[in-house]
Design a protein around this motif. Structure first.
Motif, PDB file in Angstrom:
ATOM      1  N   PHE A 170      -6.871   9.025   2.610  1.00 52.19           N
ATOM      2  CA  PHE A 170      -6.074   8.487   1.472  1.00 52.19           C
ATOM      3  C   PHE A 170      -5.421   9.392   0.808  1.00 52.19           C
ATOM      4  CE2 PHE A 170      -9.766   5.750   2.054  1.00 52.19           C
ATOM      5  CZ  PHE A 170      -8.953   4.576   2.320  1.00 52.19           C
ATOM      6  N   GLN A 171      -4.407   9.053  -0.295  1.00 60.51           N
ATOM      7  CA  GLN A 171      -3.623   9.887  -0.909  1.00 60.51           C
ATOM      8  C   GLN A 171      -3.975  10.510  -1.910  1.00 60.51           C
ATOM      9  OE1 GLN A 171      -0.269   7.756  -2.587  1.00 60.51           O
ATOM     10  NE2 GLN A 171       0.516   9.487  -3.630  1.00 60.51           N
ATOM     11  N   GLU A 172      -4.973  10.314  -2.711  1.00 63.09           N
ATOM     12  CA  GLU A 172      -5.493  11.086  -3.733  1.00 63.09           C
ATOM     13  C   GLU A 172      -6.997  11.644  -3.262  1.00 63.09           C
ATOM     14  OE1 GLU A 172      -4.660  12.063  -6.922  1.00 63.09           O
ATOM     15  OE2 GLU A 172      -2.722  11.057  -6.951  1.00 63.09           O
ATOM     16  N   LYS A 196       3.663   0.173   2.496  1.00 61.08           N
ATOM     17  CA  LYS A 196       3.193   0.939   3.554  1.00 61.08           C
ATOM     18  C   LYS A 196       1.625   0.836   3.788  1.00 61.08           C
ATOM     19  CE  LYS A 196       5.025   4.616   1.765  1.00 61.08           C
ATOM     20  NZ  LYS A 196       5.801   4.075   0.598  1.00 61.08           N
ATOM     21  N   SER A 197       0.908   1.104   2.519  1.00 63.95           N
ATOM     22  CA  SER A 197      -0.270   1.173   2.073  1.00 63.95           C
ATOM     23  C   SER A 197      -1.002  -0.100   2.494  1.00 63.95           C
ATOM     24  CB  SER A 197      -0.905   1.466   0.778  1.00 63.95           C
ATOM     25  OG  SER A 197      -0.251   2.827   0.474  1.00 63.95           O
ATOM     26  N   ILE A 198      -0.549  -1.308   2.119  1.00 64.12           N
ATOM     27  CA  ILE A 198      -1.178  -2.523   2.265  1.00 64.12           C
ATOM     28  C   ILE A 198      -1.212  -2.899   3.931  1.00 64.12           C
ATOM     29  CG2 ILE A 198      -1.141  -3.409   0.089  1.00 64.12           C
ATOM     30  CD1 ILE A 198       1.073  -5.066   0.907  1.00 64.12           C
ATOM     31  N   ALA A 244      -3.272   8.114   8.145  1.00 61.71           N
ATOM     32  CA  ALA A 244      -3.431   9.156   6.996  1.00 61.71           C
ATOM     33  C   ALA A 244      -2.353   8.293   5.887  1.00 61.71           C
ATOM     34  CB  ALA A 244      -2.891  10.367   7.444  1.00 61.71           C
ATOM     35  N   ASP A 245      -2.693   7.980   4.874  1.00 63.54           N
ATOM     36  CA  ASP A 245      -1.944   7.402   3.847  1.00 63.54           C
ATOM     37  C   ASP A 245      -1.486   8.526   2.920  1.00 63.54           C
ATOM     38  OD1 ASP A 245      -0.770   5.789   2.073  1.00 63.54           O
ATOM     39  OD2 ASP A 245      -2.203   4.373   1.567  1.00 63.54           O
ATOM     40  N   GLU A 246      -0.388   9.046   3.131  1.00 59.70           N
ATOM     41  CA  GLU A 246       0.323  10.011   2.180  1.00 59.70           C
ATOM     42  C   GLU A 246      -0.816  11.177   1.963  1.00 59.70           C
ATOM     43  OE1 GLU A 246       2.819   8.949  -0.776  1.00 59.70           O
ATOM     44  OE2 GLU A 246       2.837   6.922  -0.235  1.00 59.70           O
ATOM     45  N   PRO A 247      -1.418  11.813   3.069  1.00 60.17           N
ATOM     46  CA  PRO A 247      -2.489  12.627   2.952  1.00 60.17           C
ATOM     47  C   PRO A 247      -1.947  14.001   1.856  1.00 60.17           C
ATOM     48  CG  PRO A 247      -1.554  12.894   5.150  1.00 60.17           C
ATOM     49  CD  PRO A 247      -0.739  11.680   4.278  1.00 60.17           C
TER      50      PRO A 247
HETATM   51 MG    MG Z   1       0.631   3.911  -0.667  1.00 63.22          MG
END
Ligand code: MG
Ligand code: ATP
Ligand code: ATP
Ligand code: MG
Lengths: 314, 513, 278, 337, 325
Positions: D104-106, D49-51, D186-189
């Motif tokens: 991003f996620q983190e 997903k992220s890439i 929004a990557d796993e926000p």
């Molecule tokens: Mg990811």
């Protein structure tokens, strides 16, 4: 922050005391003594005893130590046995030379090493990276004294150049001073820039992997901004640590370079002191060098807090 | 006796036909190999300091290149009897402070050396006894006349006066500074200028020098350049214009058109001394075997690049006093004889003798030790070398007659001086302070006493020859070689002629453009 | 053992690591077989002093007329011996002290680290000079001196590794399972120390060889006639012009060997650092 | 072009050295994102997903690269239709953070710890506008208020480590939206956030999207988040899209066995039965995919064909695609033979 | 609650972490990570602990096992107070109580094979013959679903779910009676989570285990627990049977927490209670009720007095001023 500073300085006390005891003990254990040095060949035992009494060398070691360290605490490093001059002022004058040498060397090494380290990291695995790494490896592999002599010889034969003689203080004649210092400082600088280069490279690589760099890029930053504004600042901490530690090895490495280039620095003074068994001089010098070194470490720690807002020490 | 009133000979400058005119007031830049400790002529004895002290101070009498004496601060002298010396001082000689030197200063200087001033013993100077122990009194007859009375006749007296311990010093300067380590109380042609320790010492010309017209240099600056290769490099680039170099690098310097090499035979010699407290070395066979086993010429080739002479304790530079190494069988390389002697002493291929040899950091001593080790290995002796750093070296040197030293052999470099008395009694007299190896021979002591008590040259030669023979035979101190020393200078340096007697007289030296 | 094999295999895959390993192996072989390989005895004068390199004397002869090639071969022994034993001393002492300091914290840590700070703050070349002045000259003492100088670096490296390992989940896990302290130290913590420790060791090895050379330069290293590269180089400096080969060959060997150790260290760091594995 | 973004046949290669061929981490991805659309991507960890989304931004770096034959077209502000994959570096930099933004996620690691919040918000303005320093400050302050950060003035002067994860995620959103982008990725926000904070953030995003007219690609592995926020959904499995449909279809007319398995294991959590529904086995790792359907090993309906050939993505209903032999048309099945 | 089958009784547990400062590094304050927590776990029961990040769940779990030394309170395990045991006694006691960690990637030593990992607890606590050891290992491996061929592999050769199985096997091989499971499924993918939860529940049946199950995923806790405790800022604000707490949450925080769970279905309608702001810092908790600054029902007394814990229904306790008599 203030409290941390105070605490760090308090922590120096046992270390410096330990060093003072160590150096005192070592000086007593070294074979040979100042009296034979002074009296030379024809000393009679009575004469020796007389002289020992004059310098208080006949007292119990503990008394001698306390006397010495007591003086040091009052800012009195005693007098040289050989020259009867007070030691501290001498150390301070000599230290200017060593400090200048060290700082110049450090600055030279940064100017060379940090940009190259960054280049190597950014262009990882490229030809440039490989060349820089080889250069860095060479830097840490060539003995400083060999490099010094080689350069002296090469420069004199090829260009008729010899590092100017007759030391002049920086504030007396900056230009001439720099002419005198540039060669020895470069040699010292080269000898440490290898490790700075390697550290910069790996540190930058490490930071490049971190998430926030991606954010910066996602904001539309150019590579230049990303690297110089963001990556470098985070990468600086380990570099600063290394440089802090290197001050120590520079102070030590300066001994040899000072000797070869006859610079009137602290290293020379210590070596001469050792050769002449001039106890108070050696003790004073070593204690002073150690003091500078630990102080530099404290400053490095405080620098962290300046570079990195996460570190607040409270 | 030695006639007085000699004027110094016009210096016989090397014949390089450089036609250019002297530079008025040029500064001679001297590359020196080690840092002077201080400049008190009465206490300091090491070479780097003496080089400078010799510019600052003068003595009553001095030595010519041919080992004859001339008056320096004394215009002339007479010797009414064996134990009385009367010196007529030169008038108008000024100390660097500007005050005129008088007889009182001479009295003071000797009082100081002998520990008779108010300040008492100046703390150093173990040498006072061997040099001036025989002085009964020193009196100022008038402002320009000084009378020395000796306890007994001493043929070496004049010679001793030429040493730096006989320097005439300015008592006011001492009163002010406590000593002369960093102060200048001399009358010499150059004054102590700025001294930046571990870097340079400046000696500007003393304008009121009593022979000021003769001095053409504006001053001398001694730069410390510890490394020999660096000194040569600095000579090449003109950063300095004179320096001492070892024979190895002289070859390189000779090839340079802008450098000239001035060599002179010194009266120093290197030797190997035996610690007589080591049982194995108490056997004279072993000591003689070692003497036979040393191939001195090879050693000279390796260590001194061939530029040295085989020498006994009377180096060839001492002229007629020296018997010459050729006259001693023990100084001829003879491996068979050496082995024979060793075997007589009970050693063989299966029974080696292990000896510890102490050497210093000085290149020639270090290298000689290696060659000695190599050569002695041929006669069942295993030598273990330790290179001592100077502080330790001096310490152990003083202990070389006791087991405390921890060494059985030591390589030393000794200066025989100009008078045979020093060469023998100083180094071989029973209990003499430089006799560190504990040599003791009644006949030698007797001969030394005789030699000093007479001024008859022929007699003295006879006495000392005999003493020399005994010392060589005994082989406690196995002498090896007396090296040449070299100055390398730019061709612009003229009027400098070093000799064993005085290698630091720059009064006639000048620079050309 | 399995890990050692794996590490070597990983090193082999890295071209730099391969160069480092082969090179060092060669140096070690040279050191071991010096007596067989050397054409002459190292401390015998076999020819005219300062003869240039020739078919008989590959690297020329020194100022005593000894064969430089033979001396270089024997010198490899000394240099490696100095390096290995000196680093051994520093590493063993540093390892133990670092492990104790890191695991027990509190006053044990403070005392040990204070002593390490003292040693560390003492200018290292001076410390080596002092130590060898107290103990006397000679190969063994040189090694001890360099070893002692090395202790604090190792102690710090190990301590840092132990402290960070202590925070690892699987160490907590072992504690929660009830594993004894000794076993935790050996099985769970020590392996984490291996990587930084080995890297440190290769770097220390190269710096030990350099320090020996510097000490020889100051006249404190190994005593004649034993050849060490450092002492050969420092001896050669007076003859730089007449016999440059006296300096060139030992310098070359020093530089190449240190280079090899550094290359190996770098490569080892990459191989052992899990962060760089993708 | 009717879509805001069209991704065609995207594949991403992982370089493994000169001698080994690259691994395809994702393959054959086709996605269409409409204007103002809320597009969800779900899938398990490591499915790509992220890439996939990073490739839109051109943020893939060594050893990853976009494979040959891929295309990502984007309709720019000025109406031009641009191929992002061939856009020059300079232009891409101008586009990033301006027209396409990313969260991003983190949040804890996504901000540079060395600079204040103000610096970091202002920076994204500075890259794309010529406002004065004070104007940018004003804009930053206003943006912080929009993302409902209390004490906004003070927060501006603080460093990331002073703030909680929820706050940081708001700051990230502020940074992403400050240039009014057309597309927000929004990557796993909310994955790293607590439920109460997650609820706050999701609400905030929904609200802001309304006012900003932005399309959002929401990446998550939480079907609950999809249910709350998305209109259109793509389900990723092992580097491929296995199902794509509207939210409603995904939840109520589930076609792919993987999707339905996922749904069942989630819903059975609150259910009456003690024993939870499970999909057996584990996700295969990239580079070790079988030649057939990548879900075959875990699938309850697996047939021989599933192991032999990769099923095509077929339309099972209008706007509903699925990669499964169960739903493949006869012709496609024929072709696979 | 009947006394006889209570396995673990936690009474007024407190764990503070010092905050050091000043010149001498004295403790200038404390993080009140766990503040007066009391609850019981019966045999074969699962007690779920939920709460937001940083509220002290892990610290509670670890303090009970004395992996972190508690500052105060009692932990009675099967009648003995764990807090009074010596180090060695405690170490031996660990056979009966184990911890499963959140992160299966970090909690297994990467340098040990699965076999070694499983063997280690046996070697530590039992004197078994190699054969007996082997039997035990085979048994547990089978129980958690690892095949024999996997035993010689290293943890990094497994996926996250498999690793968590190994971690569980390591925790259970000594047949403990009580296990703290600290977010055992949080790091796993949805499709794997249910496998692990099923496994944990199955093993509980077979081995007659009691769990303290820590999670922030309310759905998971609901599924697995018999009873739950809700933590906020180091304090247990509500405890009760899972039924009671989920159907009838009493504490405003619990209500908000439950309402924040995302809907499972786009068509589901949900009333949301919005909580303002973040969890305050445990180093400096608000006065009175720790929740008052985020509470929609905050009253005057909430700012001044910490609420007492009351049992409103049998077994359902809450600490909130709203329910003052
Ligand atoms: Mg990811
Ligand atoms: N820099 C990289 N080098 C090598 N492999 C990578 C890299 N980045 C990602 N991968 C691999 O690509 C695959 C997809 O990664 P990606 O980050 O897109 O997964 P994801 O679906 O976002 O998972 P998650 O939910 O864990 O974020 C993974 O197998 C991952 O291991
Ligand atoms: N070793 C420690 N030193 C100081 N403070 C700590 C330490 N360990 C935990 N804390 C603090 O104690 C509080 C409770 O932490 P704990 O790890 O128990 O929370 P948690 O509920 O498990 O959170 P999470 O869901 O993030 O795991 C936190 O504020 C944390 O910062
Ligand atoms: Mg936790």
């Amino acid at each position: 922050m203030k409290q941390y500073t105070i605490r760090r300085i308090l922590q120096l006390i046992p270390v410096l005391l330990g060093i003072s005891i160590l150096i005192f003990a070592v000086m007593k254990m070294i074979p040979g003594d100042v009296i034979s040095g002074i009296l030379g060949v024809e000393a009679t035992p009575e004469l020796r005893a007389q002289l020992a009494a004059k310098y208080g060398l006949d007292r119990p070691y503990i008394v001698q130590y306390l006397d010495w360290i007591g003086g040091v605490l009052r800012g009195d490093f005693g007098e040289s046995i050989r020259t009867a001059e007070p030691i501290l002022p001498q150390i301070l004058t000599r230290f200017q030379v060593t400090a200048e040498l060290t700082i110049l060397a450090a600055v030279i090494s940064w100017f060379v090493a940090i940009p190259l380290g960054i280049l190597a990291a950014v262009k990882r695995n490229s030809m440039a990276d490989r060349l820089i790494r080889v250069f860095a490896l060479l830097g840490v592999s060539v003995p400083g004294f060999a490099l010094s002599i080689l350069l002296i010889l090469f420069l004199s034969l090829a260009f008729g150049y010899f590092s100017p003689l007759g030391y002049v203080g920086f504030f007396e004649d900056p230009l001439r001073n720099l002419q005198i210092m540039i060669l020895p400082a470069s040699i010292l600088g080269i000898s440490i820039s290898g490790s700075v280069m390697r550290m910069t490279r790996s540190s930058v690589l490490e930071v490049l992997r971190q998430d926030f760099v991606r954010t910066v890029r996602a904001k539309g930053a150019s590579e230049r901004v990303a690297i110089f504004k963001h990556v470098l600042r985070s990468a600086l901490i380990p570099i600063v640590t290394l440089v802090g530690m290197q001050i120590g090895s520079l102070l030590g490495g300066a001994v040899i370079v000072e000797q070869i280039f006859s610079l009137p620095g602290l290293g020379q003074m210590t070596l001469t002191g050792i050769n002449q068994r001039d106890y108070p001089v050696v003790q004073g010098c070593v204690l002073f060098i150690a003091f500078v070194y630990v102080l530099v470490n404290v400053v490095t720690d405080l620098l962290y807090a300046y570079i990195d807002p996460r570190i607040s020490y409270d | 006796g030695c006639g007085g009133g000699n004027t110094p000979p016009a210096s016989s400058a090397p014949s390089a036909p450089v036609s250019t005119t002297p530079v008025e007031g040029g500064i001679l830049k001297y590359g020196t190999d080690s840092e002077p400790t201080g400049f008190d002529p009465h206490t300091v004895s090491e070479e780097a300091s003496l080089r400078i002290i010799n510019q600052l101070y003068e003595t009553l009498v001095a030595t010519n290149a041919d080992m004859t004496y001339y008056g320096q601060l004394a215009e002339s002298w007479e010797i009414p009897d064996d134990v009385t010396y009367i010196f007529y001082l030169r008038k108008g000689v000024k100390f660097h402070s500007g005050r005129e030197m008088t007889a009182d200063d001479v009295v003071y200087s000797f009082d100081r050396v002998l520990g008779k001033t108010e300040a008492g013993d100046i703390g150093a100077l173990g040498s006072k006894d061997s040099y001036y122990g025989g002085i009964e009194s020193v009196e100022a007859v008038d402002d320009y006349t000084v009378k020395f009375t000796l306890k007994e006749p001493n043929a070496a007296f004049l010679g001793n006066l030429t040493s730096n311990y006989g320097a005439i010093v300015d008592k006011d300067v001492i009163a002010e500074n406590g000593d002369l380590m960093r102060a200048d109380g001399g009358t010499g042609p150059f004054m102590l200028g700025e001294w930046l320790p571990d870097n340079y010492v400046e000696l500007p010309k003393f304008e009121e020098y009593w022979e000021a017209d003769r001095v053409k240099l504006g001053g001398i600056t001694y730069y410390l350049i510890g490394d020999e290769a660096a000194r040569l490099a600095a000579l090449r680039t003109g950063e300095i214009n004179i320096a001492n170099l070892s024979s190895t690098n002289v070859t390189a310097a000779e090839k340079e058109s802008n450098l000239s090499v001035l060599g002179y035979q010194t009266n120093d010699y290197i030797a190997m001394g035996c610690n007589l407290s080591t049982p194995a070395l108490q056997d004279q066979n072993v000591r003689q075997a070692m003497s036979y086993a040393l191939d001195r010429q090879t050693l000279i080739n390796v260590v001194f690049n061939g530029q040295a002479q085989v020498s006994t304790m009377m180096p060839p530079a001492m002229g007629h006093w020296s018997l010459g190494a050729d006259s001693f069988d023990l100084y001829q390389f003879n491996l068979d004889k050496a082995k024979e002697l060793m075997e007589a002493a009970g050693y063989s291929d299966s029974n080696h003798l292990s000896l510890k040899l102490a050497a210093g950091l000085m290149d020639s001593l270090r290298q000689a030790a290696v060659v000695i080790q190599q050569q002695l290995s041929e006669i069942y002796i295993d030598v273990e070398i330790t290179n001592l750093e100077s502080g330790e070296y001096v310490d152990i040197w003083g202990k070389m007659s006791t087991p405390e030293a921890g060494f059985d052999l030591m390589v030393v470099s000794d200066g025989a001086g100009t008078d045979p008395n020093r060469a023998i009694s100083f180094f071989f007299g029973t209990g003499s302070s430089a006799n560190v190896f504990g040599f003791s021979n009644e006949r030698v002591d007797e001969l030394c006493a005789l030699g000093i008590a007479t001024t008859d040259e022929a007699k003295r030669e006879e006495y000392y020859n005999e003493a020399q023979e005994i010392c060589v035979e005994d082989s406690t101190k196995i002498c090896i070689a007396s090296p040449m020393k070299y100055f390398v200078s730019s061709t612009s340096v003229q009027g400098f002629a070093p000799s064993a007697a005085d290698a630091s007289d720059f009064r006639d030296t000048y620079l050309t453009q | 053992m399995k890990r050692l094999g794996q590490t070597i295999r990983d090193l082999w895959k890295d071209p730099m690591g391969r160069i480092g390993m082969i090179g060092i192996l060669l140096v070690i072989l040279v050191a071991i077989f010096a007596p067989l390989a050397a054409p002459f005895e190292p401390d015998k004068m076999v020819a005219m002093p300062k003869s240039a390199p020739s078919a008989d004397y590959w690297f020329g002869t020194d100022n005593y007329g000894r064969d430089i090639f033979s001396r270089i071969l024997y010198g490899a022994r000394v240099s490696l011996e100095v390096g290995i034993i000196a680093v051994g001393i520093g590493a063993v002492a540093g390892y133990i002290l670092g492990l104790l300091a890191g695991y027990f914290e509190g006053w044990v840590d403070r005392v040990i680290m204070c002593v390490m700070d003292i040693l560390f703050a003492f200018p290292s070349i001076l410390l080596a000079i002092f130590i060898s002045a107290v103990l006397g000259r000679g190969l063994v003492n040189t090694m001890i001196a360099i070893g002692i100088v090395n202790i604090p670096v190792f102690a710090r490296t190990v301590r840092a590794a132990v402290i960070s390992a202590k925070g690892l989940e699987y160490v907590s896990n072992a504690r929660s399972v009830g594993v004894r302290t000794g076993a935790i130290l050996v099985r769970h913590i020590s392996p984490n120390v291996v990587a930084p420790f080995t890297v440190q060791a290769t770097l220390a090895l190269s710096s030990a060889i350099l320090t020996e050379a510097s000490m020889s330069f100051l006249g404190l290293g190994i005593q004649p006639p034993d050849p060490s590269w450092g002492s050969m180089l420092s001896e050669a400096r007076t003859f730089m012009e007449q016999a440059p080969w006296m300096a060139i060959f030992p310098a070359l060997f020093i530089i190449v060997t240190i280079l090899l150790f550094n290359i190996l260290g770098d490569s080892l760091r990459d191989v052992l650092d899990p962060k760089l594995k993708t | 072009m009717d879509h805001l973004l069209e991704m065609r046949n995207l594949s991403i290669d992982l370089y493994r050295g000169r001698r080994t061929p690259p691994v395809k981490l994702v393959e054959g991805i086709d996605l269409n994102i409409d204007k103002k659309q809320n597009f969800g991507i779900v899938g398990e960890s490591g499915c790509g997903k992220s890439i996939t989304c990073s490739s839109i931004m051109g943020l893939l770096s060594f050893p990853l690269s976009v494979g040959a034959g891929s295309s990502i077209r984007f309709q720019r502000e000025n109406g031009t239709d641009t191929e992002l994959l061939s856009l020059p570096k300079k232009q891409m930099q101008q586009l990033r953070g301006k027209e396409i933004s990313m969260i991003f996620q983190e949040p804890m690691t996504a901000l540079d710890p060395m600079y204040t919040i103000e610096d970091q918000i202002v920076e994204s303005l500075r890259f794309h506008t010529d406002l004065s320093r004070s104007a940018m400050r004003e804009a930053a302050l206003e943006m912080l208020r929009k993302v409902k950060i209390p004490r906004a003035e003070e927060i501006l002067k603080e460093y990331p480590h002073h703030l909680s994860g929820g706050m940081l995620q708001r700051v990230m959103i502020a940074i992403a939206l400050i240039n009014n982008p057309r597309l927000l990725i929004a990557d796993e926000p909310t994955t790293a956030l607590d439920v109460t904070i997650q609820a706050q953030i999701l609400d905030l995003m929904n609200e802001l999207r309304e006012s900003y007219d932005t399309s959002v690609i929401m990446i998550t592995h939480d079907l609950g988040v999809i249910a709350e926020t998305c209109e259109q959904v793509a389900v990723f499995y092992a580097g491929q899209v296995v199902e794509q449909a509207s939210v409603d279809d995904i939840f109520h007319h589930t076609a792919h066995p993987y999707t339905s398995g996922l749904l069942r294991s989630v819903t059975s959590l609150g259910g009456e039965q003690k024993e939870l529904y499970t999909i057996r086995g584990t996700v295969p790792t990239a580079g070790q995919f079988s030649s057939g359907c990548r879900f075959a090993d875990r699938c309850e309906h697996c047939t021989a064909r599933c192991r032999e050939a990769v099923p095509p993505l077929t339309e099972v209903a209008p706007g509903h695609q699925c990669r499964c032999w169960l739903h493949a048309s006869g012709a496609e099945k024929e072709a696979a033979r | 609650m009947s006394q006889e089958n209570i396995l673990l009784d936690v009474q007024h547990l407190k764990t503070y972490f010092p905050i050091r400062g000043g010149v001498m590094r004295k403790a200038v304050g404390h993080v009140h990570a766990v503040e007066d927590v009391s609850f019981q776990i019966r045999e074969q029961e699962t007690f779920g602990l939920v709460g937001e990040s940083g509220c002290g769940k892990s610290t509670t779990g670890r303090s009970i096992l004395r992996l972190i030394e508690p500052t105060g309170g009692q932990v009675l395990f099967d009648g003995t107070d764990l807090c009074t045991l010596s180090r060695e006694q405690l170490r031996l006691k660990r056979r009966d109580m184990q911890l499963i960690f959140q992160d299966p990637y970090a909690s297994l030593n990467p340098r040990m094979t699965v076999h070694k990992l499983l063997e280690e607890p046996l070697l530590t606590h039992f004197h078994l013959s190699p054969k007996e050891r082997e039997e035990q290992i085979q048994w547990i491996a089978q129980a958690v679903g690892i095949t024999a061929e996997h035993l010689e592999r290293y943890p990094h050769q497994f996926s996250g779910g498999q690793r968590q199985r190994i971690a569980i096997a390591r925790a259970l091989i000594c047949k403990p009676r009580f296990v703290v499971a600290d977010e055992p499924v949080s790091a796993l993918d949805v499709s794997i989570q249910s496998q692990i939860l099923n496994l944990l529940m199955g093993l509980q049946q077979d081995l007659k285990l009691s769990y303290l199950f820590i999670s922030h995923d309310l759905n998971v806790v609901r599924h697995i627990s018999n009873r739950v405790g809700v933590m906020y800022l180091g304090r247990l604000v509500e405890t009760g049977s899972t039924e009671d707490v989920y159907r009838n949450p009493l504490h405003p925080y619990t209500k908000a927490l439950l309402s924040a769970i995302p809907k499972r279905d786009p068509s589901e309608e949900k009333e949301r209670i919005h909580l303002e702001g973040d969890v305050p810092s445990p180093a400096d908790p608000p006065s009175g009720c720790a929740f008052h600054d985020r509470c929609p029902h905050c009253m005057g007394i909430c700012k001044e007095q910490p609420p007492q814990t009351r049992e409103l229904e049998p077994g359902h306790r809450v600490a909130c001023h709203l329910y003052n008599p």
